[in-house]
Write an enzyme that holds these catalytic residues in place. Structure first.
Site, PDB file in Angstrom:
ATOM      1  N   ILE A 114      56.093 -16.192  -0.028  1.00  9.84           N
ATOM      2  CA  ILE A 114      56.434 -17.282  -0.384  1.00  9.84           C
ATOM      3  C   ILE A 114      54.639 -18.091  -0.881  1.00  9.84           C
ATOM      4  CG2 ILE A 114      58.227 -18.017   0.421  1.00  9.84           C
ATOM      5  CD1 ILE A 114      57.132 -19.782   3.289  1.00  9.84           C
ATOM      6  N   GLY A 115      53.965 -17.021  -0.394  1.00 15.07           N
ATOM      7  CA  GLY A 115      52.440 -17.801  -0.018  1.00 15.07           C
ATOM      8  C   GLY A 115      51.776 -16.064   0.378  1.00 15.07           C
ATOM      9  N   GLY A 124      47.282 -15.770   1.111  1.00 13.84           N
ATOM     10  CA  GLY A 124      46.011 -15.743   1.288  1.00 13.84           C
ATOM     11  C   GLY A 124      45.220 -14.566   1.352  1.00 13.84           C
ATOM     12  N   VAL A 179      52.153 -14.850   3.211  1.00 16.08           N
ATOM     13  CA  VAL A 179      53.390 -15.750   4.103  1.00 16.08           C
ATOM     14  C   VAL A 179      54.654 -15.131   3.310  1.00 16.08           C
ATOM     15  CG1 VAL A 179      53.891 -17.800   4.514  1.00 16.08           C
ATOM     16  CG2 VAL A 179      51.634 -17.357   5.131  1.00 16.08           C
ATOM     17  N   ASP A 235      37.922 -25.097   6.051  1.00 18.63           N
ATOM     18  CA  ASP A 235      38.516 -24.599   5.040  1.00 18.63           C
ATOM     19  C   ASP A 235      39.431 -25.643   4.728  1.00 18.63           C
ATOM     20  OD1 ASP A 235      38.169 -22.922   2.733  1.00 18.63           O
ATOM     21  OD2 ASP A 235      39.917 -21.560   3.613  1.00 18.63           O
ATOM     22  N   LYS A 249      53.658 -16.116   8.461  1.00 15.39           N
ATOM     23  CA  LYS A 249      52.219 -15.643   8.506  1.00 15.39           C
ATOM     24  C   LYS A 249      51.565 -13.810   8.588  1.00 15.39           C
ATOM     25  CE  LYS A 249      47.476 -16.789   7.397  1.00 15.39           C
ATOM     26  NZ  LYS A 249      46.307 -17.947   7.585  1.00 15.39           N
ATOM     27  N   GLY A 283      46.004 -12.282   4.126  1.00 16.17           N
ATOM     28  CA  GLY A 283      47.527 -12.113   5.059  1.00 16.17           C
ATOM     29  C   GLY A 283      48.234 -12.884   3.955  1.00 16.17           C
TER      30      GLY A 283
END
Length: 875
Positions: free
Chosen positions: A572-573, A575, A580, A707, A594, A578
């Site tokens: 689902i993501g 970055g 997710v 961030d 994550k 790492g």
């Protein structure tokens, strides 16, 4: 500023707005005889306006608003016979406006507000400037009367005369201005009565009436109910207004702000006030109103601020107030209210600024629903007849800074629940029936600077640490069995041989428990050492234990099963550190997992940072970490993962940009995310600001996120914004800024954060700061409302997202916003939306200024956004 302008004699337009120019306006500016438009606003120019500008006989537009400009307005400006647009605001100009300027008949916009100008306005202004649409002389030193001739400028839309010394009566013929939208006459010395209201009923486009802080007296006329339905703000506080509030006020169903405070109004509040369904602010404090608070106020479901303090209201607090689920401020103090505190009102979790019922006749106990006030900063229940113990649920009010329960009949011991309120600055428990010893946890409340425990039944030794070291900050008088403490408290010394047997037993019990805990900790440490040797591949760093032990760790096998073997279908993501995954829980719910890419430099430090930060803080607008995993995978490689609450609506990034970024992918169960409307974006912006304010001001020491960007803001089931990804977070203290990634070998932070959101000072080697977060938030805010990324190709050289927006403010704000904002909005409501957007973007620009000292503080940001929400939230 360049001074070789004489070489540009054919120049017709000179637009240098927002170009960071410094110095003085050059004298040879007058050598541009063909110049028609001159824009110098938004720079850092100083000095005065040179007289040579009088040579610019062709000039139509003049904008020189600069906070550094001084001196008088040169009379030579009156030579601009074709002048149409004059902007001299926000400077330090003195003297009078040259009278001849008022004879330039083509002027349609004249702004000289926020200066130190004096004198009076010519009585003929409306005759000689018939084309006026915008007139701003606010925040100056003008005297005299407001000329009735203004009504002859039939196209006049905005009149800003606030904060001067005008006297006399408000013109009674302003109703002839059919286009009038805003009239601000507050903070003057105007007299007479409110009869001018009747004339304003002819202004069908009227939105704002501001006549507060004057000397207008008499009753509020019934004709107020005949004002246009376009009216959204009525501000008439601080006048000698008397008699009752006309029932016709309920006809103004689009009203968002009603301010009638600090007058002499009497009688009952009409129940028709409940018809103001779009009301966000109701200010009736400091009057002589009486009767019961009408239950119809519960119909005001959009209400944010309710101020009824310093009146003569009696009866019970209406339970219907529990329907006002957007309240952030409730002030009912200094009345004669009786009965118990309604549980429905205490359950309003949105109240965050102040909840005050002080100086009433309330009785009964404090309901456990007080724990619902998780975002509250100030709770004042003093001077009532409340009884019973303080409920333990108050421990959930983690943001409390001021708590006063003084002068009631609370009893029992001071509960340990108060020890969880680490942000407490003021605590007043005086004049109650509290007993037992002074709890030691009060010593650990490091922000506490006022503590009043006087007039109770406390006993035992007064501590000599923390706030108790400051006699001027502590009051413990009239507790006859207290002893010890610092000498300035003038208490008798404690005698050890008079200690009560019960106290001795308590010491024995505590000592025994401590010994058992010490043994348990020793056994645990031995087990960890054995386990580390057996599982050498895990190589758990000793520096991780102090923060990892806050979580009940899960195994690699559990996560493997939860994510279907870390299937790509569950991603689902992605970055920098790492991936997710969406995983299932044993209870059948969802969790976000994550998995750190430990081959990426900084991933392990990011893991440590997030554990430390999210394991120690709690806020409704922060993503919560529920578990960690630090183990080895099936191949014997190190494995680290973090488990978070699952956010069903994904990231703000996807909602703004519809998932176009390659490294951000999120599956939505209902298909692609919809479009965010104006108020949804504003609500999310407030959520993010609330989280940042908590990190910067409520956490001790402060936490810098480091961030902030849309992909690090997630949306829960109710579309509430939650700030996450604390991989670059830092703890800031008074002495140092400790990098939470444990690597303090480099003082440079030039490469930290995300490109486009990193403040300029980081590139110059400055250490991270809360003002750096404010800059990132400002860019994020601008991105939310424009739909433009700060990294777009168009933003290069001297143009960036900040300047792109700043140049467009205020009049072209609607041209640069994300068109999706208008989806589903009423096209007839464009003026409200345009003003709202301009206000929000102004905040974003103020946050993203180049120099940290020029940026708006996060507390002020939150306050401004709440004001914008209150003013423009109603349609």
């Amino acid at each position: 500023m360049p001074t070789n302008l004489s070489q540009c004699s054919n120049l017709e337009i000179l637009n240098l707005i927002d170009n960071q120019l410094v110095g003085k306006i050059p004298d040879d500016l007058g050598s541009l005889p063909k110049l028609q438009a001159l824009g110098l606003a938004g720079n850092n120019l100083t000095g005065s306006i040179p007289r040579s500008v009088g040579n610019l006989s062709q000039l139509h537009m003049l904008s020189v608003s600069e906070k550094g400009l001084q001196g008088e307005i040169p009379e030579t400006l009156s030579k601009f016979r074709g002048l149409e647009f004059v902007q001299l605001a926000f400077s330090q100009l003195t003297g009078e406006i040259p009278p001849a300027i008022f004879n330039i008949s083509g002027i349609f916009s004249f702004s000289a507000g926020d200066n130190q100008l004096r004198g009076s306005i010519p009585p003929y202004i409306g005759d000689t400037l018939p084309h006026l649409t915008y007139l701003n002389f606010g925040n100056n030193l003008f005297t005299g009367v407001i000329p009735p001739s203004l009504s002859n400028a039939s196209g006049l839309e905005y009149i800003y005369f606030n904060n001067n010394s005008f006297h006399g009566r408000p013109p009674a013929n302003l109703g002839r201005l059919k286009a009038l939208e805003r009239m601000l006459l507050g903070f003057n010395q105007l007299r007479d009565d409110f009869s001018f209201i009747t004339s304003l009923t002819n202004c069908s486009r009227l939105q704002i009436i501001g006549v507060d802080f004057n000397f207008l007296e008499g009753p509020l006329p019934d004709s107020i109910g005949n004002l246009s339905n376009s009216v959204i703000v009525i501000s008439m506080s601080s006048n000698p207004m008397f008699e009752t509030i006309p029932p016709g006020i309920g006809n103004l169903f689009n009203l968002s702000f009603l301010g009638l405070a600090n007058n002499s109004l009497s009688g009952h509040v009409p129940s028709s006030i409940g018809a103001l369904h779009n009301l966000h602010v109701l200010e009736l404090s400091a009057n002589m109103l009486t009767g019961e608070i009408p239950s119809s106020i519960g119909n005001l479901t959009l209400l944010n601020h309710l101020h009824l303090l310093f009146n003569n209201f009696y009866g019970e607090i209406p339970q219907s107030l529990g329907n006002c689920r957007q309240l952030i401020e409730l002030e009912l103090s200094n009345n004669n209210l009786s009965g118990s505190i309604p549980e429905e009102v205490l359950s309003l979790s949105t109240i965050s600024i102040i909840f005050s019922l002080a100086h009433n006749q309330l009785s009964g106990s404090l309901p456990s629903q007080v724990g619902s006030l998780a975002n509250l900063v100030e709770l004042d229940l003093s001077y009532n007849k409340l009884t019973g113990p303080i409920p333990s649920s108050i421990s959930k009010c983690l943001l409390l800074e001021r708590l006063s329960l003084a002068i009631n009949s609370f009893h029992g011991e001071i509960p340990p629940a108060l020890g969880t309120l680490r942000g407490l600055r003021e605590l007043d428990l005086s004049h109650n029936d509290f007993s037992g010893e002074i709890p030691r946890f009060l010593v650990q409340l490091t922000d506490l600077n006022y503590l009043n425990l006087s007039l109770n039944k406390l006993e035992g030794e007064v501590p000599k640490q923390g706030v108790f070291l400051n006699a001027s900050a502590v009051s413990v008088f009239e507790n006859s069995n207290l002893c010890g403490g610092i000498a300035e408290l003038n208490l008798p010394s404690c005698k050890s041989n008079t200690s009560k047997p019960f106290s001795t037993k308590k010491v024995i019990v505590i000592t025994t428990v401590a010994a058992i805990l010490s043994g348990f900790i020793l056994c645990l440490c031995l087990f960890i050492i054995w386990y580390r040797r057996k599982k050498s591949k895990e190589n758990l760093s000793a520096t991780e234990l102090p923060f990892e032990h806050r979580f009940s760790r899960v195994s690699y096998e559990e996560l493997f099963r939860s994510t279907d073997g870390f299937s790509e279908n569950n991603v689902i993501g992605k970055g920098r550190y790492g991936t997710v995954y969406k995983g299932t829980t044993q209870e059948g719910g969802w969790v976000a997992v994550k998995v750190l890419n430990l081959g990426h430099r900084g991933a392990s430090k990011s893991f440590v940072s997030e554990c430390r930060t999210l394991g120690a803080i709690r806020h409704r607008n922060l993503v919560k970490i529920s578990n960690v995993c630090s183990s080895v995978d099936h191949c014997g490689n190190d494995f680290k993962a973090l488990l978070y609450e699952y956010m069903a609506n994904g990231s703000l990034e996807n909602w703004i940009h519809q998932g176009n970024e390659e490294d951000v992918r999120h599956e939505h169960e209902q298909g692609q995310p919809g479009r965010l409307g104006l108020m949804q974006r504003l609500d999310i912006a407030i959520d993010i600001a609330s989280a940042i304010k908590y990190l910067h001001e409520a956490c001790s020491p402060k936490i810098v996120h480091g961030d902030l960007k849309p992909s690090n803001v997630l949306l829960d089931n109710e579309m509430m914004g939650r700030v996450g990804d604390f991989g670059l977070a830092k703890i800031s203290s008074a002495a140092t800024t400790e990098a939470m990634d444990i690597d303090n070998r480099s003082s440079s932070v030039a490469m930290r954060g995300s490109i486009g959101y990193v403040p300029p000072e980081y590139g110059m080697g400055d250490m991270v700061s809360t003002q750096g977060d404010v800059y990132s938030y400002g860019i994020l805010l601008l991105e939310m409302f424009t739909g433009r990324r700060p990294t777009e190709e168009a933003f290069k050289d001297h143009l960036n997202l900040h300047t792109f927006v700043k140049v467009a403010l205020p009049h072209r704000a609607a041209e640069i916003v994300d068109s999706a904002i208008f989806n589903g909005e009423d096209e007839r409501d464009t003026e409200r939306m345009r003003n709202c957007i301009a206000s929000v973007l102004t905040v974003g620009v103020a946050c993203s200024m180049e120099w940290p000292r020029d940026r708006m503080g996060v507390a002020e940001v939150l306050k401004e956004l709440h004001k914008i929400r209150a003013r423009y939230g109603a349609k």
